[in-house]
Design a protein around this motif. Sequence first.
Motif, PDB file in Angstrom:
ATOM      1  N   TRP A  36     -29.254 -37.373  14.621  1.00 18.67           N
ATOM      2  CA  TRP A  36     -29.262 -38.783  14.971  1.00 18.67           C
ATOM      3  C   TRP A  36     -30.131 -39.545  13.974  1.00 18.67           C
ATOM      4  O   TRP A  36     -31.243 -39.121  13.679  1.00 18.67           O
ATOM      5  CB  TRP A  36     -29.825 -38.999  16.378  1.00 18.67           C
ATOM      6  CG  TRP A  36     -28.948 -38.511  17.481  1.00 18.67           C
ATOM      7  CD1 TRP A  36     -29.000 -37.306  18.100  1.00 18.67           C
ATOM      8  CD2 TRP A  36     -27.889 -39.234  18.111  1.00 18.67           C
ATOM      9  NE1 TRP A  36     -28.041 -37.224  19.079  1.00 18.67           N
ATOM     10  CE2 TRP A  36     -27.345 -38.395  19.109  1.00 18.67           C
ATOM     11  CE3 TRP A  36     -27.343 -40.508  17.949  1.00 18.67           C
ATOM     12  CZ2 TRP A  36     -26.283 -38.788  19.929  1.00 18.67           C
ATOM     13  CZ3 TRP A  36     -26.296 -40.907  18.763  1.00 18.67           C
ATOM     14  CH2 TRP A  36     -25.775 -40.042  19.737  1.00 18.67           C
ATOM     15  N   TYR A  37     -29.591 -40.652  13.493  1.00 20.28           N
ATOM     16  CA  TYR A  37     -30.336 -41.598  12.669  1.00 20.28           C
ATOM     17  C   TYR A  37     -30.428 -42.919  13.424  1.00 20.28           C
ATOM     18  O   TYR A  37     -29.696 -43.151  14.373  1.00 20.28           O
ATOM     19  CB  TYR A  37     -29.610 -41.840  11.339  1.00 20.28           C
ATOM     20  CG  TYR A  37     -29.846 -40.781  10.298  1.00 20.28           C
ATOM     21  CD1 TYR A  37     -29.238 -39.543  10.390  1.00 20.28           C
ATOM     22  CD2 TYR A  37     -30.675 -41.026   9.197  1.00 20.28           C
ATOM     23  CE1 TYR A  37     -29.447 -38.567   9.425  1.00 20.28           C
ATOM     24  CE2 TYR A  37     -30.888 -40.067   8.227  1.00 20.28           C
ATOM     25  CZ  TYR A  37     -30.266 -38.838   8.343  1.00 20.28           C
ATOM     26  OH  TYR A  37     -30.486 -37.881   7.392  1.00 20.28           O
ATOM     27  N   ARG A  38     -31.318 -43.784  12.959  1.00 19.81           N
ATOM     28  CA  ARG A  38     -31.379 -45.131  13.507  1.00 19.81           C
ATOM     29  C   ARG A  38     -31.735 -46.118  12.402  1.00 19.81           C
ATOM     30  O   ARG A  38     -32.352 -45.762  11.410  1.00 19.81           O
ATOM     31  CB  ARG A  38     -32.397 -45.236  14.638  1.00 19.81           C
ATOM     32  CG  ARG A  38     -33.842 -45.046  14.222  1.00 19.81           C
ATOM     33  CD  ARG A  38     -34.749 -45.034  15.451  1.00 19.81           C
ATOM     34  NE  ARG A  38     -36.146 -44.790  15.081  1.00 19.81           N
ATOM     35  CZ  ARG A  38     -37.107 -44.537  15.959  1.00 19.81           C
ATOM     36  NH1 ARG A  38     -36.833 -44.482  17.269  1.00 19.81           N
ATOM     37  NH2 ARG A  38     -38.342 -44.327  15.548  1.00 19.81           N
ATOM     38  N   GLN A  39     -31.316 -47.347  12.628  1.00 13.74           N
ATOM     39  CA  GLN A  39     -31.661 -48.415  11.704  1.00 13.74           C
ATOM     40  C   GLN A  39     -32.052 -49.643  12.499  1.00 13.74           C
ATOM     41  O   GLN A  39     -31.237 -50.210  13.232  1.00 13.74           O
ATOM     42  CB  GLN A  39     -30.507 -48.742  10.759  1.00 13.74           C
ATOM     43  CG  GLN A  39     -30.884 -49.741   9.684  1.00 13.74           C
ATOM     44  CD  GLN A  39     -29.871 -49.813   8.568  1.00 13.74           C
ATOM     45  OE1 GLN A  39     -28.703 -49.451   8.732  1.00 13.74           O
ATOM     46  NE2 GLN A  39     -30.309 -50.267   7.411  1.00 13.74           N
ATOM     47  N   ARG A  45     -32.509 -47.085   7.165  1.00 10.96           N
ATOM     48  CA  ARG A  45     -32.054 -46.080   8.115  1.00 10.96           C
ATOM     49  C   ARG A  45     -32.967 -44.870   8.035  1.00 10.96           C
ATOM     50  O   ARG A  45     -33.359 -44.454   6.939  1.00 10.96           O
ATOM     51  CB  ARG A  45     -30.605 -45.707   7.788  1.00 10.96           C
ATOM     52  CG  ARG A  45     -29.875 -44.990   8.866  1.00 10.96           C
ATOM     53  CD  ARG A  45     -28.398 -44.866   8.516  1.00 10.96           C
ATOM     54  NE  ARG A  45     -27.724 -46.162   8.506  1.00 10.96           N
ATOM     55  CZ  ARG A  45     -26.412 -46.315   8.326  1.00 10.96           C
ATOM     56  NH1 ARG A  45     -25.640 -45.259   8.131  1.00 10.96           N
ATOM     57  NH2 ARG A  45     -25.875 -47.512   8.334  1.00 10.96           N
ATOM     58  N   GLU A  46     -33.308 -44.288   9.186  1.00 11.08           N
ATOM     59  CA  GLU A  46     -34.222 -43.143   9.202  1.00 11.08           C
ATOM     60  C   GLU A  46     -33.703 -42.059  10.137  1.00 11.08           C
ATOM     61  O   GLU A  46     -33.026 -42.350  11.128  1.00 11.08           O
ATOM     62  CB  GLU A  46     -35.623 -43.568   9.655  1.00 11.08           C
ATOM     63  CG  GLU A  46     -35.701 -44.104  11.067  1.00 11.08           C
ATOM     64  CD  GLU A  46     -37.128 -44.373  11.525  1.00 11.08           C
ATOM     65  OE1 GLU A  46     -38.080 -44.006  10.820  1.00 11.08           O
ATOM     66  OE2 GLU A  46     -37.274 -44.936  12.625  1.00 11.08           O
ATOM     67  N   LEU A  47     -34.074 -40.833   9.827  1.00  6.94           N
ATOM     68  CA  LEU A  47     -33.713 -39.697  10.667  1.00  6.94           C
ATOM     69  C   LEU A  47     -34.549 -39.729  11.941  1.00  6.94           C
ATOM     70  O   LEU A  47     -35.776 -39.839  11.879  1.00  6.94           O
ATOM     71  CB  LEU A  47     -33.933 -38.389   9.927  1.00  6.94           C
ATOM     72  CG  LEU A  47     -33.660 -37.115  10.725  1.00  6.94           C
ATOM     73  CD1 LEU A  47     -32.186 -36.984  11.066  1.00  6.94           C
ATOM     74  CD2 LEU A  47     -34.148 -35.882   9.953  1.00  6.94           C
ATOM     75  N   ALA A  90     -32.936 -50.341  17.849  1.00  3.50           N
ATOM     76  CA  ALA A  90     -32.210 -50.063  16.610  1.00  3.50           C
ATOM     77  C   ALA A  90     -30.766 -49.719  16.944  1.00  3.50           C
ATOM     78  O   ALA A  90     -30.421 -49.515  18.113  1.00  3.50           O
ATOM     79  CB  ALA A  90     -32.856 -48.893  15.863  1.00  3.50           C
ATOM     80  N   VAL A  91     -29.963 -49.617  15.909  1.00  2.98           N
ATOM     81  CA  VAL A  91     -28.636 -49.024  16.045  1.00  2.98           C
ATOM     82  C   VAL A  91     -28.789 -47.533  15.765  1.00  2.98           C
ATOM     83  O   VAL A  91     -29.372 -47.146  14.747  1.00  2.98           O
ATOM     84  CB  VAL A  91     -27.624 -49.651  15.067  1.00  2.98           C
ATOM     85  CG1 VAL A  91     -26.268 -48.965  15.197  1.00  2.98           C
ATOM     86  CG2 VAL A  91     -27.491 -51.147  15.330  1.00  2.98           C
ATOM     87  N   TYR A  92     -28.300 -46.722  16.674  1.00  3.41           N
ATOM     88  CA  TYR A  92     -28.415 -45.277  16.558  1.00  3.41           C
ATOM     89  C   TYR A  92     -27.073 -44.686  16.134  1.00  3.41           C
ATOM     90  O   TYR A  92     -26.028 -45.001  16.719  1.00  3.41           O
ATOM     91  CB  TYR A  92     -28.871 -44.682  17.891  1.00  3.41           C
ATOM     92  CG  TYR A  92     -30.335 -44.905  18.145  1.00  3.41           C
ATOM     93  CD1 TYR A  92     -30.823 -46.163  18.452  1.00  3.41           C
ATOM     94  CD2 TYR A  92     -31.249 -43.859  18.038  1.00  3.41           C
ATOM     95  CE1 TYR A  92     -32.173 -46.391  18.654  1.00  3.41           C
ATOM     96  CE2 TYR A  92     -32.599 -44.067  18.246  1.00  3.41           C
ATOM     97  CZ  TYR A  92     -33.060 -45.332  18.544  1.00  3.41           C
ATOM     98  OH  TYR A  92     -34.407 -45.539  18.736  1.00  3.41           O
ATOM     99  N   TYR A  93     -27.134 -43.818  15.122  1.00  3.87           N
ATOM    100  CA  TYR A  93     -25.940 -43.229  14.543  1.00  3.87           C
ATOM    101  C   TYR A  93     -25.935 -41.715  14.746  1.00  3.87           C
ATOM    102  O   TYR A  93     -26.942 -41.043  14.479  1.00  3.87           O
ATOM    103  CB  TYR A  93     -25.873 -43.509  13.049  1.00  3.87           C
ATOM    104  CG  TYR A  93     -25.776 -44.967  12.690  1.00  3.87           C
ATOM    105  CD1 TYR A  93     -26.929 -45.723  12.481  1.00  3.87           C
ATOM    106  CD2 TYR A  93     -24.553 -45.598  12.552  1.00  3.87           C
ATOM    107  CE1 TYR A  93     -26.855 -47.073  12.154  1.00  3.87           C
ATOM    108  CE2 TYR A  93     -24.461 -46.939  12.222  1.00  3.87           C
ATOM    109  CZ  TYR A  93     -25.612 -47.668  12.023  1.00  3.87           C
ATOM    110  OH  TYR A  93     -25.533 -48.995  11.690  1.00  3.87           O
ATOM    111  N   GLN A 111     -20.009 -44.797  14.277  1.00  6.30           N
ATOM    112  CA  GLN A 111     -20.078 -46.239  14.042  1.00  6.30           C
ATOM    113  C   GLN A 111     -21.374 -46.852  14.568  1.00  6.30           C
ATOM    114  O   GLN A 111     -21.697 -47.991  14.248  1.00  6.30           O
ATOM    115  CB  GLN A 111     -18.887 -46.937  14.706  1.00  6.30           C
ATOM    116  CG  GLN A 111     -19.047 -47.233  16.195  1.00  6.30           C
ATOM    117  CD  GLN A 111     -18.985 -45.999  17.073  1.00  6.30           C
ATOM    118  OE1 GLN A 111     -18.649 -44.903  16.608  1.00  6.30           O
ATOM    119  NE2 GLN A 111     -19.316 -46.153  18.337  1.00  6.30           N
ATOM    120  N   GLY A 112     -22.113 -46.102  15.356  1.00  4.86           N
ATOM    121  CA  GLY A 112     -23.403 -46.579  15.847  1.00  4.86           C
ATOM    122  C   GLY A 112     -23.340 -47.154  17.245  1.00  4.86           C
ATOM    123  O   GLY A 112     -22.307 -47.665  17.684  1.00  4.86           O
TER     124      GLY A 112
END
Length: 119
Positions: A36-39, A45-47, A90-93, A111-112
Motif C-alpha cells: 500500500w502506498y499513499r499520497q 507518494r510514499e510506501l 491521503a489517497v491510498y493505492y 486507482q486509489g
Amino acid sequence: QVQLVESGGDLVQPGGSLRLSCTSSGGIPSIYDMGWYRQAPGKERELVAALSTGGTVVSADSVKGRFTISRNNANTLSLQMNSLKPEVTAVYYCTAGAFYAGNYEPLSWGQGTQVTVPS
C-alpha cells in the motif's frame, strides 16, 4: 500487469478505524508481493506497508503499531488502520510488485481510494 481495485476509503473521525481492501477480478497471482502506498495533498507518494509472499512486512515508521497489512486469500489484500489521525489523510493505492534486495518495488497500481480524517 494486474488490474487492482481498492475499496473502503471513507471519512472517519480522529481515533477511529478503517479497513481498506484490494482485489482483482482476474485474481492476484500468488507470485506477487504486495503493498500500500499513499499520497497526501502536496506531498510525494510514499510506501505505507508492503508484504512479501513469504510473510515479511515492511512499513513506514509513522504507521507501525497502528496499521496492519494482510493478505487474506489469493485475491484480497487488506490494510487495517487504527487510531487514525488527521495526518493520514491521503489517497491510498494498492500495488502488486516484488522485493529486490529488501526494497519493495511496485509494478501495478490501483486507482486509489480516499481516506480523510478531519482535524
